[in-house]
Design a protein around this motif. Structure first.
Motif, PDB file in Angstrom:
ATOM      1  N   LYS A 181     -16.167  -8.679  68.809  1.00 37.16           N
ATOM      2  CA  LYS A 181     -15.595  -9.195  70.061  1.00 37.16           C
ATOM      3  C   LYS A 181     -15.265 -10.679  69.971  1.00 37.16           C
ATOM      4  CE  LYS A 181     -18.985  -7.287  72.489  1.00 37.16           C
ATOM      5  NZ  LYS A 181     -19.842  -6.831  73.623  1.00 37.16           N
ATOM      6  N   SER A 182     -15.820 -11.370  68.966  1.00 37.33           N
ATOM      7  CA  SER A 182     -15.606 -12.813  68.842  1.00 37.33           C
ATOM      8  C   SER A 182     -14.482 -13.181  67.876  1.00 37.33           C
ATOM      9  CB  SER A 182     -16.909 -13.483  68.379  1.00 37.33           C
ATOM     10  OG  SER A 182     -17.979 -13.178  69.255  1.00 37.33           O
ATOM     11  N   LEU A 183     -13.978 -12.208  67.125  1.00 32.31           N
ATOM     12  CA  LEU A 183     -12.924 -12.474  66.144  1.00 32.31           C
ATOM     13  C   LEU A 183     -11.565 -12.639  66.832  1.00 32.31           C
ATOM     14  CD1 LEU A 183     -13.893  -9.820  63.434  1.00 32.31           C
ATOM     15  CD2 LEU A 183     -14.096 -12.314  63.217  1.00 32.31           C
ATOM     16  N   ILE A 224     -24.212 -15.940  67.678  1.00 31.54           N
ATOM     17  CA  ILE A 224     -23.163 -15.223  66.949  1.00 31.54           C
ATOM     18  C   ILE A 224     -21.774 -15.610  67.432  1.00 31.54           C
ATOM     19  CG2 ILE A 224     -22.198 -12.955  66.420  1.00 31.54           C
ATOM     20  CD1 ILE A 224     -25.032 -11.820  66.619  1.00 31.54           C
ATOM     21  N   LYS A 225     -21.525 -15.506  68.726  1.00 30.83           N
ATOM     22  CA  LYS A 225     -20.181 -15.738  69.254  1.00 30.83           C
ATOM     23  C   LYS A 225     -19.661 -17.138  68.939  1.00 30.83           C
ATOM     24  CE  LYS A 225     -17.447 -15.103  73.490  1.00 30.83           C
ATOM     25  NZ  LYS A 225     -16.755 -16.404  73.541  1.00 30.83           N
ATOM     26  N   PRO A 226     -20.386 -18.204  69.275  1.00 31.60           N
ATOM     27  CA  PRO A 226     -19.828 -19.541  68.976  1.00 31.60           C
ATOM     28  C   PRO A 226     -19.662 -19.803  67.482  1.00 31.60           C
ATOM     29  CG  PRO A 226     -22.095 -19.717  69.761  1.00 31.60           C
ATOM     30  CD  PRO A 226     -21.664 -18.313  70.009  1.00 31.60           C
ATOM     31  N   THR A 227     -20.566 -19.233  66.677  1.00 28.23           N
ATOM     32  CA  THR A 227     -20.461 -19.454  65.231  1.00 28.23           C
ATOM     33  C   THR A 227     -19.250 -18.743  64.651  1.00 28.23           C
ATOM     34  OG1 THR A 227     -22.873 -19.619  65.096  1.00 28.23           O
ATOM     35  CG2 THR A 227     -21.687 -19.314  63.030  1.00 28.23           C
ATOM     36  N   VAL A 228     -19.029 -17.504  65.059  1.00 27.35           N
ATOM     37  CA  VAL A 228     -17.857 -16.752  64.584  1.00 27.35           C
ATOM     38  C   VAL A 228     -16.580 -17.435  65.040  1.00 27.35           C
ATOM     39  CG1 VAL A 228     -16.593 -14.584  64.795  1.00 27.35           C
ATOM     40  CG2 VAL A 228     -19.058 -14.545  64.425  1.00 27.35           C
ATOM     41  N   LYS A 262     -11.850 -20.456  62.396  1.00 23.02           N
ATOM     42  CA  LYS A 262     -10.774 -21.453  62.354  1.00 23.02           C
ATOM     43  C   LYS A 262     -10.968 -22.441  61.204  1.00 23.02           C
ATOM     44  CE  LYS A 262     -10.795 -21.276  67.415  1.00 23.02           C
ATOM     45  NZ  LYS A 262     -11.077 -22.052  68.649  1.00 23.02           N
ATOM     46  N   SER A 263     -11.918 -22.149  60.324  1.00 17.19           N
ATOM     47  CA  SER A 263     -12.328 -23.159  59.339  1.00 17.19           C
ATOM     48  C   SER A 263     -11.908 -22.862  57.909  1.00 17.19           C
ATOM     49  CB  SER A 263     -13.854 -23.327  59.394  1.00 17.19           C
ATOM     50  OG  SER A 263     -14.262 -23.708  60.685  1.00 17.19           O
ATOM     51  N   GLY A 264     -11.022 -21.889  57.689  1.00 14.02           N
ATOM     52  CA  GLY A 264     -10.649 -21.553  56.319  1.00 14.02           C
ATOM     53  C   GLY A 264     -11.764 -20.797  55.630  1.00 14.02           C
ATOM     54  N   PRO A 265     -11.885 -20.914  54.313  1.00 14.10           N
ATOM     55  CA  PRO A 265     -12.926 -20.171  53.586  1.00 14.10           C
ATOM     56  C   PRO A 265     -14.312 -20.519  54.120  1.00 14.10           C
ATOM     57  CG  PRO A 265     -11.364 -21.188  52.064  1.00 14.10           C
ATOM     58  CD  PRO A 265     -11.076 -21.755  53.420  1.00 14.10           C
ATOM     59  N   SER A 266     -15.036 -19.515  54.613  1.00 13.31           N
ATOM     60  CA  SER A 266     -16.316 -19.783  55.253  1.00 13.31           C
ATOM     61  C   SER A 266     -17.201 -18.549  55.188  1.00 13.31           C
ATOM     62  CB  SER A 266     -16.109 -20.219  56.710  1.00 13.31           C
ATOM     63  OG  SER A 266     -15.305 -19.270  57.403  1.00 13.31           O
ATOM     64  N   LEU A 267     -18.496 -18.738  55.530  1.00 17.39           N
ATOM     65  CA  LEU A 267     -19.467 -17.649  55.431  1.00 17.39           C
ATOM     66  C   LEU A 267     -20.525 -17.785  56.512  1.00 17.39           C
ATOM     67  CD1 LEU A 267     -21.142 -16.074  52.353  1.00 17.39           C
ATOM     68  CD2 LEU A 267     -22.620 -17.165  54.060  1.00 17.39           C
ATOM     69  N   ILE A 268     -20.954 -16.628  57.053  1.00 18.54           N
ATOM     70  CA  ILE A 268     -22.062 -16.586  58.003  1.00 18.54           C
ATOM     71  C   ILE A 268     -23.146 -15.684  57.434  1.00 18.54           C
ATOM     72  CG2 ILE A 268     -22.808 -15.897  60.314  1.00 18.54           C
ATOM     73  CD1 ILE A 268     -19.948 -16.441  61.277  1.00 18.54           C
ATOM     74  N   ASN A 269     -24.349 -16.226  57.304  1.00 17.83           N
ATOM     75  CA  ASN A 269     -25.528 -15.458  56.899  1.00 17.83           C
ATOM     76  C   ASN A 269     -26.228 -15.033  58.188  1.00 17.83           C
ATOM     77  OD1 ASN A 269     -27.722 -14.340  55.600  1.00 17.83           O
ATOM     78  ND2 ASN A 269     -28.656 -16.295  55.051  1.00 17.83           N
ATOM     79  N   MET A 270     -26.013 -13.782  58.582  1.00 11.40           N
ATOM     80  CA  MET A 270     -26.475 -13.286  59.884  1.00 11.40           C
ATOM     81  C   MET A 270     -27.700 -12.391  59.688  1.00 11.40           C
ATOM     82  SD  MET A 270     -24.184 -11.303  62.768  1.00 11.40           S
ATOM     83  CE  MET A 270     -23.818  -9.887  61.708  1.00 11.40           C
TER      84      MET A 270
END
Length: 599
Positions: A388-390, A533-537, A542-550
């Motif tokens: 829902k955040s994408l 989750i929502k604010p981080t996604v 919008k940041s180019g190559p990036s990663l989230i460890n969830m």
């Protein structure tokens, strides 16, 4: 058609590598994925001079998978290059996946000089053509530099026409580095001519429309064969008022808000034991485990089944088919829609709403607590919040075992352009890394979401470097529960109360994927709370190559795992994880465990 003229390089001779590169360029190739090897230098320099962009990855497997991801999103033939023997062997998994999933791939490789055959030369032990043949449509070693353009064109046609698939051409290093005799160059059909695709017969269409019109609860289930026929497919299903479901290999082109979009075909299993479809059109998609096997849960065993495929051998392969049609999916949709428009198809409002409800209604997990007893985020809620955040119209790659299942359950919330499950028929974890590269190159205008569990993430995490070096618009999301989720939950189902052993399922709680990503020059963050989750996604999208460890919980067990394991208390059934259970070879008394022979 007259053959094109090869361009003489500046300050050097025209070599075999130039012939290969310029032939591919003439066939419409603009990009190739691979890993450097000295055997390939004549080709790589030729490709650079011909204007082919080279995307060099950190592993040959992901190079081939990137070519496949590019093919899936662009609709073109993906091109990759791997060096002799060691690189070739690393590339075999990519060829195997492409062959199983019918993806058009052109793989360039090399080998030692022809004169060094059977001398234990460097990178010359395996016969690459022999090894490649079982998992390619065509594999060949070029032994004459002047024949390169002809063989390239032939292989390209083999990859991109009919039943599509990978091809591999082995160019020995001496052939690539040799100058051709210009008057001896064999062009063949270097410009691939248009190919007339097979159309359905009028008689078969008449039978189909008659059966379809008589149905009260029709559905269309499609696979990757519908790629590029958006308007024709939409016209057909609107004319016949038929809800559309898709194999999770490739999502449907039916708009996200359309009343006839039913979502992943697995959702039809919710109707098992109830009022199911009475007519199923299988369109450009193969049956098998992705469509519920022979269980009848997704494709009802008592429904009228029509199957349309380019490959006649696939028709009726696992289900009794009432109407089989060998045809191109696009031509079929156009002609079937025209035929159906002359008939008067009834509209079953209740059925359309029921199928749409499968797609839009939240799963039962929506009512469960967002935080589990172990203090970690419920995996369904985590994935649903991500989706829902994408940004809308993203391209979503879903890799992993249970992480992939939770993502697939919630993926429709994203209203994505494409939803693709890279592991495919082979269940090949880690494919998402290469697919994401290819997709990002094929369509740089969209965010590519590279979704993994912490297990599948470990296969090719070094490709974060490739993401960063080429500035690819890819957000990697790792649903991390510190274990092989499907494995441990499968063991829990089978062995609960029998043994405490849970072998080979642990992963490291100290592995900081966000730090790994930062080390590869990608932006990254760790998420441990649902509200993060929502604010981080939104920020990292919008940041180019990036990663989230969830960080998520390993429980509850995914419903797909529950169904695939098929645990039962019946003492006369052998549980076979991930397949249909089998009867015990001898009867067992449930009360005292005494074995009895069959009568």
């Amino acid at each position: 058609m007259a053959p094109f003229e090869f361009q003489q390089p500046k300050n050097r001779e025209l070599l075999g590598g130039d012939l290969a590169a310029q032939a591919l360029k003439n066939l419409g190739v603009d990009v190739a994925f691979g890993l450097h090897g000295g055997h390939l230098d004549a080709f790589l320099v030729g490709a650079h001079d011909a204007g082919i962009k080279l995307i060099d990855t950190r592993h040959e497997t992901t190079a081939v998978q990137a070519a496949e991801g590019y093919a899936k999103v662009s609709g073109k033939t993906g091109v990759c290059f791997v060096t002799a023997n060691s690189g070739f062997c690393n590339g075999l998994p990519g060829l195997a996946t492409a062959f199983a999933d019918r993806s058009p791939i052109f793989c360039v490789t090399s080998s030692p000089p022809l004169q060094d055959a059977e001398t234990n030369a460097l990178q010359g032990f395996h016969d690459q053509v022999v090894l490649a043949k079982p998992i390619t449509k065509f594999a060949h070693r070029v032994t004459n530099v002047e024949e390169i353009p002809r063989i390239v064109a032939f292989a390209f046609r083999a990859a991109s026409t009919g039943i599509k698939g990978p091809v591999l051409i082995d160019f020995p290093i001496d052939v690539l580095f040799s100058p051709p005799q210009m008057h001896r160059i064999a062009f063949g059909a270097i410009d691939v001519p248009p190919v007339d695709l097979p159309a359905p017969s009028p008689t078969a269409l008449d039978r189909l429309v008659e059966a379809w019109k008589a149905a009260k609860r029709p559905v269309v289930i499609h696979g990757t064969g519908v790629r590029g026929i958006d308007k024709a497919l939409l016209k057909l299903v609107e004319t016949t008022h038929s809800p559309v479901f898709y194999s999770n290999k490739f999502s449907t082109p039916i708009p996200a808000d359309h009343e006839l979009r039913g979502g992943p075909a697995g959702g039809l299993a919710a109707l098992a034991g109830k009022e199911q479809a009475d007519f199923v059109l299988l369109l450009g998609g193969r049956t098998g485990f992705l469509l519920g096997g022979r269980s009848g849960a997704i494709i009802p065993n008592n429904a009228t089944i029509a199957q349309v495929d380019l490959d006649g051998a696939e028709i009726g392969k696992t289900h009794a088919v009432n109407i089989g049609i060998v045809a191109d999916a696009g031509l079929f949709c156009e002609q079937a829609a025209a035929k159906a428009s002359d008939a008067s198809f009834s509209r079953n409002e209740e059925w359309i709403k029921k199928c749409r409800k499968i797609c839009t209604d939240p799963w039962p997990y929506e009512d469960e607590p967002k935080v589990q007893k172990d203090g970690q985020i419920h995996p369904y809620h985590a994935m649903a919040s991500v989706m829902k955040s994408l940004p809308r119209d993203a391209i979503i790659m879903i890799d992993g075992g249970e992480a992939g299942q939770w993502a697939s359950m919630s993926a429709e919330l994203a209203e994505a352009k494409h939803i693709i499950t890279p592991p495919g028929y082979l269940g090949f974890l880690g494919n998402g890394w290469g697919y994401s590269i290819g997709a990002a190159v094929a369509d740089p205008s969209r965010l590519v979401v590279n979704m993994h569990g912490d297990g599948s993430a470990g296969f090719h995490i070094q490709e974060l470097d490739t993401f960063a070096r080429f500035g690819l618009n890819i957000l990697t999301i790792i649903a991390n529960n510190y274990v092989w989720g499907m494995s441990v939950n499968g063991q829990d189902l089978i062995y609960e109360g029998k043994t405490d052993a849970r072998p080979a399922i642990q992963l490291s709680k100290s592995c900081a994927y966000e730090v790994v990503a930062q080390g590869f020059n990608c932006k990254a963050a760790k998420v441990t709370e649902y509200d993060q989750i929502k604010p981080t996604v939104e920020e990292l999208s919008k940041s180019g190559p990036s990663l989230i460890n969830m960080i998520v919980s390993v429980k509850p067990t995914s419903p797909a795992t529950l169904g695939m394991v098929g645990a039962t208390s019946d003492p006369n059934v052998i549980v076979v994880p991930y397949y249909d259970n089998v009867p015990r070879p001898y009867y067992k008394n449930a009360e005292n465990g005494r074995a009895n022979g069959h009568s």
